[in-house]
Design a protein around this motif. Structure first.
Motif, mmCIF file in Angstrom:
data_model
loop_
_atom_site.group_PDB
_atom_site.id
_atom_site.type_symbol
_atom_site.label_atom_id
_atom_site.label_comp_id
_atom_site.label_asym_id
_atom_site.label_seq_id
_atom_site.Cartn_x
_atom_site.Cartn_y
_atom_site.Cartn_z
ATOM 1 N N SER A 179 26.737 37.370 40.292
ATOM 2 C CA SER A 179 27.383 37.801 39.049
ATOM 3 C C SER A 179 27.283 39.315 38.886
ATOM 4 O O SER A 179 28.218 39.945 38.387
ATOM 5 N N ILE A 180 26.172 39.916 39.309
ATOM 6 C CA ILE A 180 26.034 41.368 39.218
ATOM 7 C C ILE A 180 27.032 42.057 40.151
ATOM 8 O O ILE A 180 27.671 43.036 39.774
ATOM 9 N N VAL A 181 27.176 41.532 41.355
ATOM 10 C CA VAL A 181 28.141 42.104 42.305
ATOM 11 C C VAL A 181 29.555 41.952 41.767
ATOM 12 O O VAL A 181 30.363 42.891 41.834
ATOM 13 N N ASP A 182 29.867 40.794 41.209
ATOM 14 C CA ASP A 182 31.207 40.577 40.648
ATOM 15 C C ASP A 182 31.493 41.566 39.517
ATOM 16 O O ASP A 182 32.599 42.096 39.409
ATOM 17 N N LEU A 183 30.507 41.808 38.663
ATOM 18 C CA LEU A 183 30.687 42.768 37.576
ATOM 19 C C LEU A 183 30.855 44.185 38.129
ATOM 20 O O LEU A 183 31.697 44.947 37.654
ATOM 21 N N ALA A 184 30.048 44.524 39.129
ATOM 22 C CA ALA A 184 30.102 45.876 39.689
ATOM 23 C C ALA A 184 31.422 46.145 40.407
ATOM 24 O O ALA A 184 31.932 47.266 40.366
ATOM 25 N N THR A 185 31.967 45.139 41.067
ATOM 26 C CA THR A 185 33.210 45.335 41.817
ATOM 27 C C THR A 185 34.451 45.122 40.953
ATOM 28 O O THR A 185 35.563 45.365 41.412
ATOM 29 N N GLY A 186 34.262 44.662 39.729
ATOM 30 C CA GLY A 186 35.386 44.474 38.826
ATOM 31 C C GLY A 186 36.098 43.147 38.997
ATOM 32 O O GLY A 186 37.179 42.956 38.458
ATOM 33 N N GLU A 187 35.512 42.217 39.746
ATOM 34 C CA GLU A 187 36.149 40.906 39.920
ATOM 35 C C GLU A 187 36.114 40.094 38.633
ATOM 36 O O GLU A 187 37.001 39.296 38.366
ATOM 37 N N THR A 188 35.075 40.283 37.846
ATOM 38 C CA THR A 188 34.986 39.631 36.538
ATOM 39 C C THR A 188 34.612 40.681 35.512
ATOM 40 O O THR A 188 34.061 41.731 35.837
#
Length: 74
Positions: free
Chosen positions: A20-29
């Motif tokens: 979830s942190i990676v998704d937030l950082a990459t803008g996926e979510t």
């Protein structure tokens, strides 16, 4: 204790949290934030309800509430 809006819940599992942190950082979510309008509605709900009740209804509600408070001490 903070008085502002609560932060969204994060997964407890370390692997899910990392994803979830990676998704937030990459803008996926996007990070979900609570709506301010919901808080405003909650602040005026009791006053709006009291305005619509008759004095007899308010008295009955208060009587039931007082009985419940005194019953807890038993």
């Amino acid at each position: 204790m903070p008085t502002g809006p609560k932060a969204p819940k994060r997964p407890r599992d370390p692997n899910q949290l990392a994803k979830s942190i990676v998704d937030l950082a990459t803008g996926e979510t996007e990070d979900k934030k609570p709506l301010a309008s919901a808080r405003k509605g909650g602040l005026k709900g009791g006053k709006a309800r009291a305005k619509t009740l008759t004095p007899e209804q308010r008295s009955e509600i208060a009587t039931v509430a007082a009985q419940a408070r005194w019953k807890k001490g038993d």
